[in-house]
Write an enzyme that holds these catalytic residues in place. Structure first.
Site, short mmCIF file in Angstrom:
data_model
loop_
_atom_site.label_atom_id
_atom_site.label_comp_id
_atom_site.label_asym_id
_atom_site.label_seq_id
_atom_site.Cartn_x
_atom_site.Cartn_y
_atom_site.Cartn_z
N LEU A 67 68.75 -3.83 49.29
CA LEU A 67 70.02 -4.54 49.22
C LEU A 67 69.79 -5.94 48.70
CD1 LEU A 67 71.75 -3.42 52.53
CD2 LEU A 67 71.51 -2.23 50.34
N GLY A 112 66.48 -0.95 51.39
CA GLY A 112 67.52 -0.14 50.75
C GLY A 112 66.99 0.69 49.59
N ASN A 136 61.62 -1.86 55.99
CA ASN A 136 61.00 -3.06 56.56
C ASN A 136 62.01 -4.04 57.16
OD1 ASN A 136 61.90 -3.45 53.86
ND2 ASN A 136 60.80 -5.39 53.78
N GLU A 137 63.25 -3.59 57.37
CA GLU A 137 64.31 -4.48 57.85
C GLU A 137 63.88 -5.35 59.04
OE1 GLU A 137 64.77 -1.50 56.71
OE2 GLU A 137 66.55 -1.54 55.43
#
Ligand code: CO8
Length: 261
Positions: A67, A112, A136-137
Site C-alpha cells: 500500500l 500489500g 511485515n505490517e
C-alpha cells in the site's frame, strides 16, 4: 502517469498479463488500485480470457512495495475511507476471480504486495536473495487486517502465520518456498516464461470444475469481508488516523529515506 499495461488476452491463448508499472516501487495508491480493479473487471467479463499473470516491469526490480504509505499519512478520514474501500475491492476481485491467476514475482513484495500475490492461485518467485516477501505490517506498528491474516492462513497455515504476523517477517525466496508462501523459485530471467508455461498446464483442467472448486475453497473467507466491509472501513479509518499510528508511519517513511542515504 502510466500505471498498468494490460496486454489483451489473445484469443489463441486466453491469457492476459498485467505488467505493473508505477515507478519507483509499484506502491498501491488509490489511482493505481482503481485502474487495477477496472482492468481485472474487464478481463473477468471477457469470455475469451481464462488466465491472468501479474508481474512487474520495474527495473531495478520491485514486484510491489504494498500500500502507498502516502495514502495513509496526513489524509482526511473521508479520503482514508475511500482508499481502504479500493484496497478491499482489489482483494475481493483478485481473490474471488474466476480466472486462473499466477503471480510472477520478479522482485520484493512486502505487505500489500505480498497480499496481492497471495490472492493468486500460484506464485512463482525470482530466486534472488536480494528480494523478500511477507506481511511485515507489524514492523510498521500497524496490524494486518483479518482478511490479510485469513489469506495468509489459507496459504501457509496457522502456525506459520502466527510467526509471520507477530514478528512482521519478510522472507528470502528460499525461506518463502519452505513455508509455502511461494510455490516455485526460478532464475530471475525465467519468471515470466515459467509462469506462462504453468498457466498452459492449469488451462488444460476442465474450466467449470476448477472454478467451482476455487470458489468452494475461498468463499467463506471472501464472505467474511463481504458482510463486514463497512465496519472494516470504519476500523481502518479510526486506526490509521490515530496520532500514534501517524507518528509510526512518519518514522517508517524517514527510515526508508535514511536507508537510501
Ligand atoms: N509507499 C510509498 N512510498 C514508498 C513505499 C510505499 N509502500 N515503499 C517505498 N516507497 C518510496 C521510498 O520512500 C522511496 O522514496 P524516495 O525516492 O522519495 O526516497 C522510493 O519509494 C524508493 O524506495 P527505496 O529506496 O526503499 O527502494 P528499494 O528498491 O531500495 O526498496 C522496497 C524497495 C523493498 C519495496 C522498499 O522500498 C520497502 O521496503 N518499502 C516499504 C514496504 C512496506 O513496508 N510497505 C508497507 C505498506 S503498508 C501495507 O501494505 C499494508 C497496510 C495495512 C494497513 C492496515 C491498518 C489497519
Amino acid at each position: 502517469t502510466f500505471i498498468l499495461k494490460m496486454s489483451n488476452s489473445s484469443p489463441s491463448t486466453g491469457v492476459a498479463v498485467m505488467h505493473m508499472q508505477s515507478p519507483p516501487v509499484n506502491s498501491l495508491s488509490l489511482d493505481f488500485l482503481t485502474e487495477l480493479c477496472i482492468g481485472v473487471e474487464k478481463l473477468e467479463m471477457d469470455k475469451g480470457c481464462r488466465g491472468l499473470i501479474i508481474t512487474s516491469v520495474l527495473s531495478p526490480k520491485v514486484f510491489s512495495a504494498g500500500l502507498d504509505i502516502l495514502e495513509m499519512y496526513g489524509k482526511s478520514p473521508e479520503r482514508c475511507g475511500e482508499f481502504w474501500k479500493a484496497v478491499q475491492e482489489m482483494w475481493l476481485k483478485l481473490y474471488g476471480s474466476n480466472m486462473t491467476t499466477i503471480a510472477a514475482i520478479n522482485g520484493s513484495s512486502p505487505a500489500g504486495g505480498c497480499l496481492m500475490s497471495l490472492t493468486c492461485d500460484y506464485r512463482i518467485m525470482a530466486d534472488n536473495p536480494r528480494y523478500s516477501i511477507g506481511l511485515n505490517e507489524t514492523q510498521l506498528g500497524i496490524v494486518a487486517p483479518f482478511w490479510f491474516k485469513d489469506t495468509m492462513v489459507n496459504t501457509v497455515g496457522h502456525r506459520n502465520t502466527e510467526l509471520a504476523l507477530q514478528l512482521g517477517l519478510l522472507y528470502k525466496p528460499a525461506e518463502a518456498l519452505k513455508i509455502g508462501l511461494v510455490d516455485q523459485l526460478v532464475p530471475e530471467d525465467q519468471v515470466l516464461a515459467v509462469a506462462t508455461q504453468t498457466m498452459t498446464k492449469w488451462l488444460t483442467i476442465p474450466e467449470h470444475a476448477r472454478q467451482i472448486t476455487k470458489s468452494m475453497m475461498r468463499k467463506p473467507t471472501l464472505d467474511k469481508l463481504r458482510s463486514n466491509r463497512e465496519a472494516d472501513i470504519q476500523n481502518f479509518v479510526s486506526f490509521i488516523t490515530k496520532d500514534s499510528i501517524q507518528k509510526s508511519l512518519r518514522m517508517y517513511m524517514e527510515m526508508l529515506k535514511q536507508k537510501k542515504a
